[in-house]
Design an enzyme around this catalytic site. Structure first.
Site, short mmCIF file in Angstrom:
data_model
loop_
_atom_site.label_atom_id
_atom_site.label_comp_id
_atom_site.label_asym_id
_atom_site.label_seq_id
_atom_site.Cartn_x
_atom_site.Cartn_y
_atom_site.Cartn_z
N LEU A 13 0.84 -1.21 0.00
CA LEU A 13 0.00 0.00 0.00
C LEU A 13 0.87 1.26 0.00
O LEU A 13 0.56 2.25 -0.66
CB LEU A 13 -0.96 0.00 1.19
CG LEU A 13 -1.85 -1.23 1.35
CD1 LEU A 13 -3.04 -0.92 2.26
CD2 LEU A 13 -2.35 -1.75 0.03
N ASP A 50 13.34 1.55 12.34
CA ASP A 50 12.53 0.47 12.91
C ASP A 50 11.40 1.11 13.72
O ASP A 50 11.66 1.95 14.59
CB ASP A 50 13.42 -0.39 13.81
CG ASP A 50 12.70 -1.64 14.32
OD1 ASP A 50 11.45 -1.68 14.30
OD2 ASP A 50 13.41 -2.57 14.75
N SER A 110 -7.54 -2.49 10.31
CA SER A 110 -7.96 -3.65 9.52
C SER A 110 -9.32 -4.17 9.97
O SER A 110 -9.72 -4.01 11.14
CB SER A 110 -6.90 -4.75 9.70
OG SER A 110 -7.40 -5.99 9.26
N TYR A 135 -2.91 -10.41 15.40
CA TYR A 135 -2.77 -9.32 14.41
C TYR A 135 -3.95 -8.33 14.54
O TYR A 135 -3.75 -7.11 14.58
CB TYR A 135 -2.74 -9.95 13.01
CG TYR A 135 -2.82 -8.96 11.87
CD1 TYR A 135 -1.73 -8.19 11.50
CD2 TYR A 135 -4.01 -8.81 11.15
CE1 TYR A 135 -1.82 -7.29 10.45
CE2 TYR A 135 -4.11 -7.92 10.09
CZ TYR A 135 -3.01 -7.16 9.75
OH TYR A 135 -3.11 -6.26 8.71
N LYS A 139 -4.43 -4.22 16.02
CA LYS A 139 -5.21 -3.14 15.40
C LYS A 139 -6.15 -2.51 16.43
O LYS A 139 -6.32 -1.29 16.47
CB LYS A 139 -6.01 -3.66 14.20
CG LYS A 139 -5.16 -4.25 13.07
CD LYS A 139 -4.21 -3.23 12.49
CE LYS A 139 -3.45 -3.73 11.28
NZ LYS A 139 -2.38 -2.82 10.85
N ARG A 172 -14.77 -14.02 -1.40
CA ARG A 172 -14.84 -13.06 -0.29
C ARG A 172 -14.51 -11.65 -0.76
O ARG A 172 -15.14 -10.67 -0.34
CB ARG A 172 -13.85 -13.49 0.81
CG ARG A 172 -13.75 -12.47 1.95
CD ARG A 172 -12.85 -12.95 3.08
NE ARG A 172 -12.73 -11.92 4.10
CZ ARG A 172 -11.68 -11.11 4.23
NH1 ARG A 172 -10.65 -11.22 3.40
NH2 ARG A 172 -11.66 -10.20 5.17
N1 LIG Z 1 -3.19 -4.89 2.09
C1 LIG Z 1 -4.34 -5.08 2.71
O1 LIG Z 1 -5.29 -5.65 2.15
C2 LIG Z 1 -4.55 -4.60 4.12
C3 LIG Z 1 -5.76 -4.88 4.77
C4 LIG Z 1 -5.96 -4.43 6.07
C5 LIG Z 1 -4.99 -3.70 6.71
N2 LIG Z 1 -3.81 -3.46 6.06
C6 LIG Z 1 -2.80 -2.70 6.79
O2 LIG Z 1 -2.25 -1.71 5.92
C7 LIG Z 1 -0.87 -1.54 6.21
C8 LIG Z 1 -0.06 -1.74 4.93
O3 LIG Z 1 -0.30 -3.06 4.43
P1 LIG Z 1 0.51 -3.65 3.18
O4 LIG Z 1 -0.42 -4.57 2.48
O5 LIG Z 1 1.14 -2.56 2.41
O6 LIG Z 1 1.59 -4.54 3.92
P2 LIG Z 1 3.12 -4.80 3.51
O7 LIG Z 1 3.56 -5.99 4.29
O8 LIG Z 1 3.28 -4.84 2.04
O9 LIG Z 1 3.86 -3.51 4.07
C9 LIG Z 1 4.20 -3.35 5.41
C10 LIG Z 1 5.52 -2.62 5.49
O10 LIG Z 1 5.87 -2.46 6.87
C11 LIG Z 1 7.28 -2.61 6.97
N3 LIG Z 1 7.67 -3.00 8.32
C12 LIG Z 1 7.48 -4.20 8.93
N4 LIG Z 1 8.07 -4.22 10.14
C13 LIG Z 1 8.64 -3.00 10.32
C14 LIG Z 1 9.39 -2.41 11.36
N5 LIG Z 1 9.68 -3.08 12.49
N6 LIG Z 1 9.82 -1.15 11.21
C15 LIG Z 1 9.55 -0.45 10.06
N7 LIG Z 1 8.83 -0.96 9.04
C16 LIG Z 1 8.39 -2.22 9.15
C17 LIG Z 1 7.61 -3.71 5.96
O11 LIG Z 1 9.00 -3.67 5.60
C18 LIG Z 1 6.66 -3.41 4.82
O12 LIG Z 1 7.30 -2.61 3.82
C19 LIG Z 1 -0.53 -2.55 7.31
O13 LIG Z 1 -0.60 -1.92 8.57
C20 LIG Z 1 -1.63 -3.58 7.21
O14 LIG Z 1 -1.88 -4.20 8.47
C21 LIG Z 1 -3.56 -3.90 4.80
#
Ligand SMILES: NC(=O)c1ccc[n+]([C@@H]2O[C@H](COP(=O)([O-])OP(=O)(O)OC[C@H]3O[C@@H](n4cnc5c(N)ncnc54)[C@H](O)[C@@H]3O)[C@@H](O)[C@H]2O)c1
Length: 277
Positions: A13, A50, A110, A135, A139, A172
């Protein structure tokens, strides 16, 4: 907007948000734990940090107006694995935002914060938390953190309970799909709405089968333009009729609602179904 911060900038995202967010501000600070980020926008700077490191988060947010917090470990896993990035990371983002005087946190929450509600119940933005996993629990923690920092410290936050922002590959997703374009529209409206206080909105496109109700979040001005119904014939021809007893489909959290606590959702993945969010 002078300066915006985006966490999780190297993620799926985050990758879709970088250019549109850069267009909304003088300077975009993109941050993630990965070593480097390619194709920076002219006004974008990458900072490796981090989320679990409070001092680093305080530095990243210096002088910013708002932060869009997307960084996280994105799957179910043991509590200890989520503790740093998802729980402590959320605290650090809110605390760093508060110490730097930011106006607002926009958070990638989420559906898994409320994933145990049955699909036969349409849920709105005011139902109580009902997490389906550790997880989802993280949230809920971040949403409550946002509520408390608003009540006690006047820091605004919008919690986007995203359903599934990924290509539509299963039945879904005909209800849960959030297109990338609508995701960008949603974040833009969370940034530009003049006053949000503490707010919750579902991140979902204008799907005929959307299982959630955003009526109480209309003031945010989010008006999705995509609809997953365009994929329905193709997807339903592939999957056949769904089994109403299948826990995979019975709850809003989908596979996350069916997985054992602490086990990755991929452990119960079947066939072409991905453990999508
Ligand atoms: N993609 C979806 O459908 C979806 C649905 C519900 C919620 N979300 C939420 O949206 C957000 C983005 O999701 P996404 O699909 O892009 O996930 P993603 O896994 O592609 O991206 C998450 C990013 O967080 C970074 N990250 C992980 N641990 C870290 C740390 N300790 N320090 C710094 N960075 C860190 C990762 O390197 C990664 O680039 C997340 O919070 C996810 O829970 C996504």
């Amino acid at each position: 907007m002078k300066k915006l911060v985006l966490t999780g900038a190297a993620g799926s995202l985050g990758g879709h948000l970088r250019a549109p967010m850069a267009a909304m501000c003088d300077e975009l600070i993109s941050t993630d734990i990965v070593e480097e980020l390619e194709d920076l926008q002219p006004n974008e700077r990458y900072v490796q940090a981090d989320l679990a490191d409070l001092e680093a988060m305080i530095d990243v947010m210096a002088g910013a107006d708002m932060v869009v917090h997307m960084g996280a470990f994105v799957d179910e896993g043991p509590f200890e694995k989520l503790l740093g990035p998802n729980f402590i990371g959320a605290y650090n983002v809110w605390e760093a935002a508060y110490r730097n005087g930011l106006r607002r946190v926009i958070y990638g929450s989420s559906i898994h914060a409320v994933g145990m509600y049955p699909k036969t119940q349409a849920i709105d933005t005011e139902v109580r938390h009902r997490p389906d996993t550790f997880y989802g629990l993280a949230k809920c923690f971040a949403e409550d953190l946002g509520s408390m920092y608003w009540d006690k410290r006047g820091l605004e936050s919008v919690h986007m309970r995203i359903l599934s922002c990924a290509p539509v590959t299963n039945a879904r997703a005909l209800g849960s799909w959030l297109s990338y374009d609508d995701m960008v529209r949603l974040v833009q409206s969370c940034i530009t709405t003049p006053i949000t206080g503490f707010s919750i909105v579902y991140g979902v496109s204008d799907n005929d089968r959307a299982p959630v109700d955003n009526t109480k979040a209309r003031f945010l001005g989010y008006r999705p333009q995509d609809n997953a119904e365009q994929f329905a014939d193709e997807i339903l021809a592939k999957t056949g009729p769904l089994d109403p007893q299948d826990p995979f489909h019975a709850c809003h959290g989908g596979p996350f609602a069916a997985v054992k606590l602490g086990e990755p959702a991929s452990s119960i993945t079947k066939g072409a179904d991905q453990p999508e969010e």
